[in-house]
Every structure is written in structure tokens, then in C-alpha cells.
Design a protein around this motif. Structure first.
Motif, mmCIF file in Angstrom:
data_model
loop_
_atom_site.group_PDB
_atom_site.id
_atom_site.type_symbol
_atom_site.label_atom_id
_atom_site.label_comp_id
_atom_site.label_asym_id
_atom_site.label_seq_id
_atom_site.Cartn_x
_atom_site.Cartn_y
_atom_site.Cartn_z
ATOM 1 N N UNK A 277 0.908 -1.281 0.059
ATOM 2 C CA UNK A 277 -0.051 0.001 0.186
ATOM 3 C C UNK A 277 0.904 1.191 -0.011
ATOM 4 N N UNK A 278 1.906 1.239 0.839
ATOM 5 C CA UNK A 278 2.774 2.439 0.781
ATOM 6 C C UNK A 278 3.494 2.635 -0.524
ATOM 7 N N UNK A 279 3.916 1.575 -1.138
ATOM 8 C CA UNK A 279 4.613 1.604 -2.476
ATOM 9 C C UNK A 279 3.625 2.381 -3.580
ATOM 10 N N UNK A 280 2.326 1.802 -3.549
ATOM 11 C CA UNK A 280 1.477 2.328 -4.425
ATOM 12 C C UNK A 280 1.063 3.852 -4.230
ATOM 13 N N UNK A 281 0.875 4.091 -3.062
ATOM 14 C CA UNK A 281 0.767 5.532 -2.487
ATOM 15 C C UNK A 281 1.693 6.231 -3.010
ATOM 16 N N UNK A 282 2.928 6.011 -2.653
ATOM 17 C CA UNK A 282 4.258 6.977 -3.260
ATOM 18 C C UNK A 282 4.443 7.051 -4.679
ATOM 19 N N UNK A 413 -5.717 2.643 -8.143
ATOM 20 C CA UNK A 413 -7.137 2.744 -7.296
ATOM 21 C C UNK A 413 -7.426 1.141 -6.810
ATOM 22 N N UNK A 414 -7.122 0.244 -7.691
ATOM 23 C CA UNK A 414 -7.557 -1.108 -7.342
ATOM 24 C C UNK A 414 -6.692 -1.476 -6.299
ATOM 25 N N UNK A 415 -5.343 -1.642 -6.672
ATOM 26 C CA UNK A 415 -4.285 -1.896 -5.853
ATOM 27 C C UNK A 415 -3.996 -1.461 -4.537
ATOM 28 N N UNK A 416 -4.499 0.032 -4.347
ATOM 29 C CA UNK A 416 -4.484 0.495 -3.239
ATOM 30 C C UNK A 416 -5.413 0.251 -2.395
ATOM 31 N N UNK A 417 -6.710 0.047 -2.487
ATOM 32 C CA UNK A 417 -7.830 -0.077 -1.861
ATOM 33 C C UNK A 417 -7.779 -1.604 -1.616
ATOM 34 N N UNK A 418 -7.415 -2.343 -2.517
ATOM 35 C CA UNK A 418 -7.283 -3.814 -2.284
ATOM 36 C C UNK A 418 -6.263 -3.851 -0.972
ATOM 37 N N UNK A 422 -7.232 -5.239 2.854
ATOM 38 C CA UNK A 422 -6.390 -6.429 3.420
ATOM 39 C C UNK A 422 -5.434 -6.211 4.761
ATOM 40 N N UNK A 423 -4.798 -4.995 4.589
ATOM 41 C CA UNK A 423 -4.096 -4.509 5.818
ATOM 42 C C UNK A 423 -5.025 -4.449 7.218
ATOM 43 N N UNK A 424 -6.274 -4.119 6.833
ATOM 44 C CA UNK A 424 -7.196 -3.504 7.896
ATOM 45 C C UNK A 424 -7.714 -5.158 8.498
#
Length: 463
Positions: A277-282, A413-418, A422-424
Motif C-alpha cells: 500500500x505504501x509503495x502504491x501511494x508513493x 486505485x484497485x491495488x491501493x484499496x485492495x 487486507x491491511x485492515x
């Protein structure tokens, strides 16, 4: 779903497939919707079927005629019910697909959100619908699992059509060659999507493994005052969750080891999902609206209490800075993260006027060329990483929220939300297991104390 649905991008996969951060936005994609009326056979159909059976078996006794007609009626009713369920499911999928295309603007005026945000909201809302009421270590119900698999298959199937063009040489039957542009999946999707699907399978496998546990749950609202004093003491922010219960002597050694293994596994999954998630947000573009709200200087952003520690000498330790701040709540931690992140971008923007930096992740104090802005930006990034490691349940920062809100890349958007949902889920599973382990530890201590008192009463001299 039948092949004649006519929906591009929605595949007819099988139904059997499975943040620490708060949910960003809850869309209306996964609403249960208005239930359709079930189609049942009319009395005319039933009487017609009965009369046809009776006429064909006129020579047989009436009792035999009834025994033959009842199975046929039941089979006909079952076929009609299955057909009505398929039609109801089709109508529900049409409604959800329409909301997705309209960008959550049901007026049709084109004022809805972009497709990337709508899909991100759909995955977020689907997670809230399926897992929002799950607070126990137990397998998912078949209905929720079917909903999760069915809708995630539809949403993830979009990634199959996200491609990139690359030049290649094509050989013709006559031996001649031509330069053509071939399509291949975009590099970030095959790199992250299979890993996320594997993490999802592992998390659902952890929940499925607790089908016959040695522990159970008791609703705190139904407990008496005396029982609540002896039960697991939960923190105030989780008072509404069900309390775990274990036998008086505690769990068996086998169950205790299994819980510890599952807890370690969930923690590893949480770290991997957080990294993705962090890599996608970056990689997402920083919105212009966020840059316009940045302070004029980094010192004004972090404050006079933090700036001296970040600008002092060659020795800098983010751990020492966080220990000095003595953060006690998530609200304080999130506020510090927002301030440090804003100051980091201020220092990066100032440094970019004199230095050309391809990737800020590669900037360290050794290659900063003496530029103080580069050094401060690198230290601010290390503080952010240390802060997220110390508080794994930290909410999304203002920058992360802005990136998700203004992002237009559907694949990201798909990879970040997915990865976020899963992190949650991984964080929640680890937290539930921690509650069981704490309860087990308290039960073992209480059992040991009772045994010691019993032995002491037996060996003490009688008066």
C-alpha cells in the motif's frame, strides 16, 4: 452469471474464490439494495401440472398418482425458485454496475466522481459490508463469502484489460517481418495483484481454521456485574466488542501454540500489505490542492519543538525524537505525521530548485551534497517510517487521503484499496488473537493461584 449479461469487464467466475487504517470513504456500491420479489408458481400452474399427471396415470390408483405428482411439483418449484434467484441477482448486479458507471451520481448529470475513485469506494464499501460486523475469530458465513468472492471477482477483472504497448517484431507466413505494437499487462499489476490475492487467501484461511475453537465469546451487555469484573478487561475504545472467554484452567498448550502461530502469520501479512500500500501511494501523483496548502517553511510545519532535533548535528535518531515527543494517542501521532510529511515536501520542493533528484527514496545524508533541505527531507522521511512502525494502526495522513481522492489511475486505485482493506483485516485478526491470548494468560494465572491456595489449605495445620 450467464454469458448473456452484456457487461464488458465483468467475467462469470465461480463464486468460490477470499488498515489497520480507517476506511477512506464508504460508497454505495455494495449496498444490499431493494430485495426483489420472489417468483412463485401460480395456482393455475400447479393445478395444470396435477391434472396432466392424473390423466397420464388414469389406470393407476389415486394414491400412486399423488405420490408421482408431488416430486414433479417439487422439482418444478425448485427450478422456478432458482430462476427467480438468478433474475434477482442479475438485477442487483445491474444496479451496482450502473452506480459504478455513473460515478455514484444517480442523477445522470455527470457530476459524479471519476471511475478510479468509484472503484476504490466500491472495494472499501464491500469490505465494510462483509467484514464490518465481524468481530470474532470464526469462519465467514457462506452468504458473506459468496458476496465477497463474487463482487471482488468483478472488480479485479478490470485489471485484465489494463495493458501497455511495447514494440515487437512479428513474422508473417511469407517470412517477412513487421514492427508492431504488442499489448502486455501493465508491470505494476502482475507484480502486486497475485501477491494480494495470496494474502487474501491466507487471511481467510486463518479465519476458517477457527471452526471448532476452545474459546468462545460473551456479550458484555448480557453479563452481570460480578461476571464482568472477572472477565477480560478491555480498553475503553473497544467496549462494544464481544469479550473472549476461555476455560477456567486456560487453553490447552496445542491451542495456545496455534494461536501464537496464527498471530505471527497475521502480523507478517499486515506488514506485507502495508508495504504494498505504501509503495502504491508513493507512486501516486501529489494533488495540486495539497501542495497549495503547504506551509511557507518546513520549520513552521514541524514546529519549534521538533525542528531543533531534526536540524541538530550529524547525529540524528528518529526513535529518540519520538521518545522525546512521548506520543500517547493515535490522534497525536497522526497530527505529528501530517506536520512532518508537509514539512518534508516543503524541503523537497526547495531542494529541487538546486538539485536534480530522480527518486527521493535514494536521498540520504551521505549524498545530500551538503544541502540542508535534502538532509531535513531525508530525516523527515525516516521519522514517518519510524512513526508508522511504532503505530501500525495509524490512520491515513492528509496526503494519502488527498491522493486517493484525486487519483485517476484505475489500476492504482484497485491495488491501493485492495491492499488497504487486507491491511485492515490482518490488523483486526491479530488484535482479536491478542485478546484471546491475554484472556488465556489471566485464566492461567487465576487457576495457578487457586491451586496454590488449595494446596496451602491442605498442608496447613488444623486448629
Amino acid at each position: 452469471m450467464s454469458d448473456g449479461s452484456g457487461f464488458q469487464g465483468f467475467h462469470s467466475h465461480s463464486y468460490d474464490r477470499d488498515y489497520a487504517r480507517p476506511l477512506f470513504r464508504v460508497a454505495s456500491f455494495s449496498d444490499s439494495g431493494d430485495e426483489q420479489e420472489n417468483h412463485v408458481s401460480s395456482p393455475q400452474v400447479r393445478s395444470h401440472s396435477t391434472s396432466r399427471t392424473a390423466s397420464s396415470k388414469a389406470v393407476a390408483p389415486s394414491r400412486l398418482s399423488l405420490s408421482v405428482s408431488r416430486p414433479s411439483m417439487k422439482k418444478m418449484q425448485q427450478v422456478i425458485d432458482e430462476k427467480s434467484m438468478e433474475e434477482e441477482e442479475m438485477e442487483l448486479m445491474k444496479e451496482k454496475y450502473a452506480k459504478l458507471l455513473l460515478g455514484e451520481d444517480m442523477s445522470g448529470s455527470g457530476k459524479g466522481v471519476c471511475t478510479a475513485v468509484a472503484i476504490s469506494n466500491s472495494i472499501t464499501n464491500l469490505y465494510a459490508t462483509v467484514f464490518g460486523t465481524c468481530h470474532r475469530l470464526e469462519p465467514l458465513s457462506p452468504e458473506k463469502r459468496s458476496m465477497w468472492n463474487r463482487e471482488m471477482d468483478c472488480l479485479l477483472s478490470i485489471c485484465e484489460y489494463i495493458v501497455e504497448f511495447s514494440p515487437t517484431v512479428q513474422t508473417m507466413p511469407d517470412g517477412s517481418t513487421h514492427d508492431v505494437m504488442a499489448t502486455s499487462p501493465r508491470s505494476d499489476i502482475p507484480m502486486n495483484l497475485p501477491a494480494l490475492e495470496k494474502l487474501e487467501t491466507m487471511l481467510l484461511g486463518i479465519l476458517d481454521s477457527f471452526h471448532k475453537p476452545e474459546f468462545w465469546y460473551a456479550d458484555q451487555r448480557n453479563q452481570s456485574f460480578n461476571e464482568s469484573k472477572k472477565s477480560f478487561q478491555r480498553s475503553e475504545d473497544k467496549w462494544w466488542l464481544p469479550e473472549p472467554c476461555v476455560p477456567d484452567s486456560g487453553l490447552s498448550d496445542r491451542m495456545h501454540r496455534e494461536l501464537q502461530q496464527k498471530r505471527d502469520q497475521a502480523s507478517q501479512i499486515h506488514k506485507m500489505a502495508m508495504e504494498i500500500n505504501s509503495s502504491i501511494l508513493s507512486e501516486m501523483q501529489v494533488p495540486l490542492s495539497y501542495l497549495e496548502t503547504l506551509p511557507k517553511s518546513g520549520r513552521a510545519g514541524v514546529g519549534d519543538a521538533i525542528y531543533p532535533y531534526m536540524s541538530s548535528g550529524d547525529q540524528f535518531s528518529p526513535e529518540h525524537l519520538l521518545n522525546f515527543l512521548n506520543l500517547s494517542s493515535e490522534h497525536e501521532s497522526l497530527e505529528i505525521a501530517d506536520r512532518v510529511e508537509a514539512a518534508m515536501y516543503v524541503w523537497r520542493r526547495k531542494a529541487s530548485t538546486t538539485h536534480v533528484v530522480s527518486k527521493w527514496e535514494n536521498v540520504t545524508e551521505l549524498n545530500a551534497d551538503g544541502d540542508k533541505n535534502l538532509i531535513l527531507a531525508s530525516r523527515a522521511r525516516s521519522v514517518l517510517l519510524c512513526l508508522k512502525q511504532r503505530f501500525p494502526g495509524l490512520s491515513q495522513t492528509t496526503l494519502d487521503t488527498s491522493k486517493i481522492q484525486y487519483n485517476k489511475d484505475i489500476g492504482q486505485a484497485i491495488l491501493e484499496s485492495y491492499s488497504r482493506v487486507l491491511e485492515s483485516l490482518a490488523h483486526n485478526i491479530a488484535s482479536w488473537i491478542d485478546d484471546i491470548l491475554i484472556t488465556d494468560e489471566n485464566a492461567r494465572k487465576g487457576h495457578k493461584t487457586r491451586m496454590q491456595k488449595q494446596v496451602f489449605s491442605q498442608i496447613s495445620p488444623q486448629r
